[in-house]
Design an enzyme around this catalytic site. Sequence first.
Site, PDB file in Angstrom:
ATOM      1  N   TYR A 147      -5.681   0.614   2.688  1.00 11.88           N
ATOM      2  CA  TYR A 147      -5.038   1.920   2.780  1.00 11.88           C
ATOM      3  C   TYR A 147      -3.943   2.159   1.743  1.00 11.88           C
ATOM      4  CZ  TYR A 147      -7.560   1.944   7.196  1.00 11.88           C
ATOM      5  OH  TYR A 147      -8.557   1.897   8.146  1.00 11.88           O
ATOM      6  N   HIS A 185      -9.570  11.335   4.697  1.00 11.54           N
ATOM      7  CA  HIS A 185      -9.423   9.902   4.948  1.00 11.54           C
ATOM      8  C   HIS A 185      -8.925   9.242   3.674  1.00 11.54           C
ATOM      9  CE1 HIS A 185     -11.370  10.132   8.819  1.00 11.54           C
ATOM     10  NE2 HIS A 185     -12.278  10.912   8.263  1.00 11.54           N
TER      11      HIS A 185
HETATM   12  C1  DQA Z   1      -8.994   6.276   8.179  1.00  9.91           C
HETATM   13  C2  DQA Z   1     -10.353   5.610   8.320  1.00  9.91           C
HETATM   14  C3  DQA Z   1     -10.640   5.259   9.766  1.00  9.91           C
HETATM   15  O1  DQA Z   1     -11.913   4.636   9.886  1.00  9.91           O
HETATM   16  C4  DQA Z   1      -9.585   4.310  10.305  1.00  9.91           C
HETATM   17  O2  DQA Z   1      -9.811   4.060  11.683  1.00  9.91           O
HETATM   18  C5  DQA Z   1      -8.207   4.807  10.066  1.00  9.91           C
HETATM   19  C6  DQA Z   1      -7.883   5.399   8.778  1.00  9.91           C
HETATM   20  C7  DQA Z   1      -8.613   6.532   6.710  1.00  9.91           C
HETATM   21  O3  DQA Z   1      -7.761   7.357   6.469  1.00  9.91           O
HETATM   22  O4  DQA Z   1      -9.168   5.895   5.810  1.00  9.91           O
HETATM   23  O5  DQA Z   1      -7.316   4.624  10.891  1.00  9.91           O
HETATM   24  O6  DQA Z   1      -9.014   7.517   8.842  1.00  9.91           O
END
Ligand code: DQA
Length: 149
Positions: free
Chosen positions: A26, A103
Site C-alpha cells: 500500500y 483502490h
Molecule cells: C484496498 C484493496 C483491498 O483488497 C484491501 O482489503 C484493502 C485496501 C486497496 O486500496 O488497495 O484494505 O482497498
Amino acid sequence: MTDRVKILVVNGPNLNMLGTREPEIYGAVSLDAIRKKCQAACETHGFAMKWTQSNSEAVLIDTIQAACNNFDWIIVNGAGLTHTSVALRDALALFNGKVIEVHLSNIYAREEFRHKSLITAIAEGAVVGFGANSYTMAIAAIAEMQREF
Ligand code: DQA
C-alpha cells in the site's frame, strides 16, 4: 458557492493504518497525507470535499445514506468490504449522486478473492493500482466529467 461540486471520500476498514500497514503493497503514505493531497486537488478544481474513514460497516452505511442530496460524488475505497459487503454496495446504489471506486493496489493482480468487487457495477468507474494517486486521479476524473467533452 452553492453550486460547488461536493465530493465525499469514504474510506473503509484498516485504511487508517496506511503508512505502516503492509507498505510493500500500500506504500508508505499515511491516510492523512492522502487526505491533504486530495484537499489540495479539490481546492484547485473549486470542489468542496469531506473526508471520512471508519472501521465499522454500519458507520460507513450511515455516512453514505446521509450523503444523499448533500453530495454530488462519492469516491469510495471500501477496502476489504469491497469484496464482501452487499450492504455497502446497496448503500452506494441508493446514493443519488455518482460513485467512483478507488483502490491503492491493483486488486486484479492480487489474491483471487480480491478480484471480485461488489461496488464496480454500481460505480461510474474505478481507479485501481496507482497507490495514493488513485484518489487524486479520481478527483481529476470528476473534473473531466464536469466539463463538456
Ligand atoms: C484496498 C484493496 C483491498 O483488497 C484491501 O482489503 C484493502 C485496501 C486497496 O486500496 O488497495 O484494505 O482497498
